[in-house]
Design a protein around this motif. Structure first.
Motif, PDB file in Angstrom:
ATOM      1  N   UNK A  29      -5.492  -8.104  14.365  1.00 11.57           N
ATOM      2  CA  UNK A  29      -4.383  -7.851  13.444  1.00 11.57           C
ATOM      3  C   UNK A  29      -3.773  -6.233  13.593  1.00 11.57           C
ATOM      4  N   UNK A  30      -4.659  -5.225  14.167  1.00 11.99           N
ATOM      5  CA  UNK A  30      -4.324  -4.077  14.382  1.00 11.99           C
ATOM      6  C   UNK A  30      -3.592  -3.943  15.596  1.00 11.99           C
ATOM      7  N   UNK A  31      -3.753  -4.858  16.607  1.00 11.39           N
ATOM      8  CA  UNK A  31      -3.269  -4.972  17.821  1.00 11.39           C
ATOM      9  C   UNK A  31      -1.941  -5.236  17.889  1.00 11.39           C
ATOM     10  N   UNK A  32      -1.399  -6.007  16.980  1.00 13.73           N
ATOM     11  CA  UNK A  32      -0.166  -6.289  16.633  1.00 13.73           C
ATOM     12  C   UNK A  32       0.759  -5.114  16.043  1.00 13.73           C
ATOM     13  N   UNK A  33      -0.002  -4.501  15.130  1.00  7.85           N
ATOM     14  CA  UNK A  33       0.617  -3.394  14.390  1.00  7.85           C
ATOM     15  C   UNK A  33       0.536  -2.188  15.156  1.00  7.85           C
ATOM     16  N   UNK A  34      -0.156  -1.977  16.340  1.00 11.00           N
ATOM     17  CA  UNK A  34      -0.071  -0.865  17.284  1.00 11.00           C
ATOM     18  C   UNK A  34       1.273  -1.256  18.294  1.00 11.00           C
ATOM     19  N   UNK A  35       1.171  -2.425  18.726  1.00  5.90           N
ATOM     20  CA  UNK A  35       2.510  -2.833  19.282  1.00  5.90           C
ATOM     21  C   UNK A  35       3.823  -2.557  18.632  1.00  5.90           C
ATOM     22  N   UNK A  36       3.786  -2.791  17.362  1.00  2.31           N
ATOM     23  CA  UNK A  36       5.206  -2.425  16.626  1.00  2.31           C
ATOM     24  C   UNK A  36       5.481  -1.150  16.577  1.00  2.31           C
ATOM     25  N   UNK A  37       4.308  -0.270  16.185  1.00  2.00           N
ATOM     26  CA  UNK A  37       4.346   1.175  16.254  1.00  2.00           C
ATOM     27  C   UNK A  37       4.836   1.612  17.395  1.00  2.00           C
ATOM     28  N   UNK A  38       4.396   1.354  18.669  1.00  2.00           N
ATOM     29  CA  UNK A  38       4.813   1.866  19.911  1.00  2.00           C
ATOM     30  C   UNK A  38       6.144   1.647  20.047  1.00  2.00           C
ATOM     31  N   UNK A  39       6.809   0.296  19.780  1.00  2.00           N
ATOM     32  CA  UNK A  39       8.107   0.114  19.877  1.00  2.00           C
ATOM     33  C   UNK A  39       9.065   1.079  19.023  1.00  2.00           C
ATOM     34  N   UNK A  40       8.423   1.445  17.938  1.00  2.00           N
ATOM     35  CA  UNK A  40       9.337   2.482  16.983  1.00  2.00           C
ATOM     36  C   UNK A  40       9.461   3.630  17.432  1.00  2.00           C
ATOM     37  N   UNK A  41       8.394   4.103  17.972  1.00  2.00           N
ATOM     38  CA  UNK A  41       8.145   5.731  18.605  1.00  2.00           C
ATOM     39  C   UNK A  41       8.875   5.811  19.843  1.00  2.00           C
ATOM     40  N   UNK A  42       8.774   4.318  20.732  1.00  2.00           N
ATOM     41  CA  UNK A  42       9.726   4.774  21.970  1.00  2.00           C
ATOM     42  C   UNK A  42      11.210   4.635  21.793  1.00  2.00           C
ATOM     43  N   UNK A  43      11.479   3.910  20.436  1.00  5.59           N
ATOM     44  CA  UNK A  43      12.956   3.680  20.139  1.00  5.59           C
ATOM     45  C   UNK A  43      13.276   5.048  19.518  1.00  5.59           C
ATOM     46  N   UNK A  44      12.442   5.705  18.987  1.00  2.00           N
ATOM     47  CA  UNK A  44      12.918   7.027  18.698  1.00  2.00           C
ATOM     48  C   UNK A  44      13.161   7.857  19.484  1.00  2.00           C
TER      49      UNK A  44
END
Length: 292
Positions: free
Chosen positions: A115-130
Motif C-alpha cells: 500500500x505504501x509503495x503506491x502512495x510513494x509513486x503518487x507522491x513522487x508524481x506530485x513532487x515532480x509535477x511541482x
C-alpha cells in the motif's frame, strides 16, 4: 550541407534538453527505482547509497555531501532509516522525507508494504509535477501505470502465498514486518534483534540448536551483510539458505522487464527490472521457502 546543419541543430537540442533535466537523488535504490518509473525520460534519477550497503551502516563521504547539496531534489525515507542524513538535510530545502514522523517502534522499510509503495509513486508524481508543471500529465500517467502493474503482481503474490504452507523461517534482521503483515505471514525469527546490533554468542547457540531440530524451513541471507556469521550458523546443517534482497543490490536498472512507461514523444519503455523486479524477488524468496 543542409542535413549536416540540421543534424547538428537536433543534437544540440538533445544535449540542451538532457542538461535541463532535474537531477533527483534518492537515498536508497527502492526510491530511485520508483523515481525512474515515474520520472521516465524527464528526469535524471541517481542513487546516493549503494544497494550493497545497509542504510543503517552507510556513512557519507565529502563527495556524497556535495551530491546532496547540488541535486535539484533529494528523496529519502526519513530519520528512522537514514540517520546519517538527518543533520545534513536539516538545512536543505531541496530534500523531501517521505516518512519524517515514524516512531522508534515502527518499521522504516516502507517500500516492502504494497500500500505504501503506491502512495510513494503518487507522491513522487506530485513532487515532480511541482518541479516541471509542463510534464505533470506524463508523471501522473507513469505513476498510474506503475500502480496498476504493481497491484496486479500484488494480487498474484497474495494468491500464491495463500496457496502455500506458511512455515517458520529465519531472517537476518527485523526489516520485513510490513511485508509479513501485508500478506498475513507469521513474523519471522531474527538472527539480529536490531539491524545495527550483532547477535550474542548465546543467541547464536540457541538458534543453531533450533535449526538442528528442524524448526525452520529456511534461512534468508541478504547481500547487504557479510556472509561469515550466517555461514557459521548453518555450517554442516541441511537447511536451505535463500537470498532475499530488500534493497535491490542485484536488480539492474537497465534490464528489460516489460513494465512500460507512458508514452511521451519517443514512446520509450523503462529498460529496468525496476521496482517490480525488486518486489518480485522478495515474493519469490518467501515462496521458495514455503514450497520446500
Amino acid at each position: 550541407m543542409v542535413w549536416m546543419v540540421l543534424t547538428a541543430w537536433m543534437l544540440s537540442n538533445v544535449a540542451w534538453a538532457d542538461s535541463n533535466k532535474p537531477l533527483v537523488l534518492s537515498s536508497i535504490m527502492p526510491l530511485q527505482l520508483i523515481v525512474q518509473k515515474v520520472g521516465g525520460d524527464a528526469v535524471t534519477a541517481e542513487l546516493l547509497a549503494p544497494a550493497t550497503v545497509s542504510p543503517h551502516d552507510f556513512q557519507l563521504r565529502p563527495s556524497d555531501v556535495q551530491r546532496v547539496r547540488s541535486a535539484d531534489l533529494v528523496f529519502w525515507v526519513g530519520p528512522m532509516l537514514e540517520t546519517y542524513l538527518q543533520k545534513l538535510l536539516r538545512k536543505q530545502d531541496n530534500a523531501t522525507a517521505f516518512y519524517p514522523d515514524l516512531k522508534i517502534n515502527e518499521d522504516p522499510h516502507v517500500w516492502m508494504d504494497a500500500d505504501e509503495v503506491q502512495s510513494i509513486g503518487r507522491r513522487v508524481a506530485r513532487l515532480l509535477s511541482d518541479r516541471i508543471p509542463s510534464r505533470g500529465a506524463y508523471f501522473h500517467a507513469n505513476a498510474a501505470r506503475f500502480s496498476s502493474e504493481f497491484r496486479q503482481y500484488d494480487k498474484e503474490l497474495r494468491a500464491d502465498i495463500d496457496r502455500s504452507e506458511r512455515r517458520p523461517y529465519l531472517l537476518l534482521h527485523d526489516g520485513f514486518s510490513r511485508f509479513e503483515r501485508h500478506y498475513g505471514l507469521p513474523a519471522g525469527e531474527m538472527v539480529m534483534s536490531r539491524s545495527d546490533r550483532l547477535p550474542g554468542a548465546r543467541h547464536i547457540v540457541e538458534l543453531r540448536a533450533r535449526l538442528q531440530a528442524g524448526e525452520f524451513s529456511c534461512v534468508f541471507r541478504e547481500p547487504q551483510y557479510a556472509p561469515a556469521m550466517l555461514n557459521a550458523l548453518v555450517a554442516g546443517l541441511d537447511i536451505p539458505v535463500i537470498e532475499i534482497d530488500p534493497l535491490g543490490a542485484n536488480i539492474s536498472p537497465n534490464m528489460s522487464s516489460g513494465m512500460g512507461l507512458a508514452k511521451d514523444g519517443a514512446g520509450k519503455k523503462e529498460g529496468a527490472d525496476g521496482f517490480l523486479g525488486l518486489y518480485r524477488q522478495l515474493g519469490q524468496a518467501f515462496l521458495a521457502c514455503f514450497d520446500r
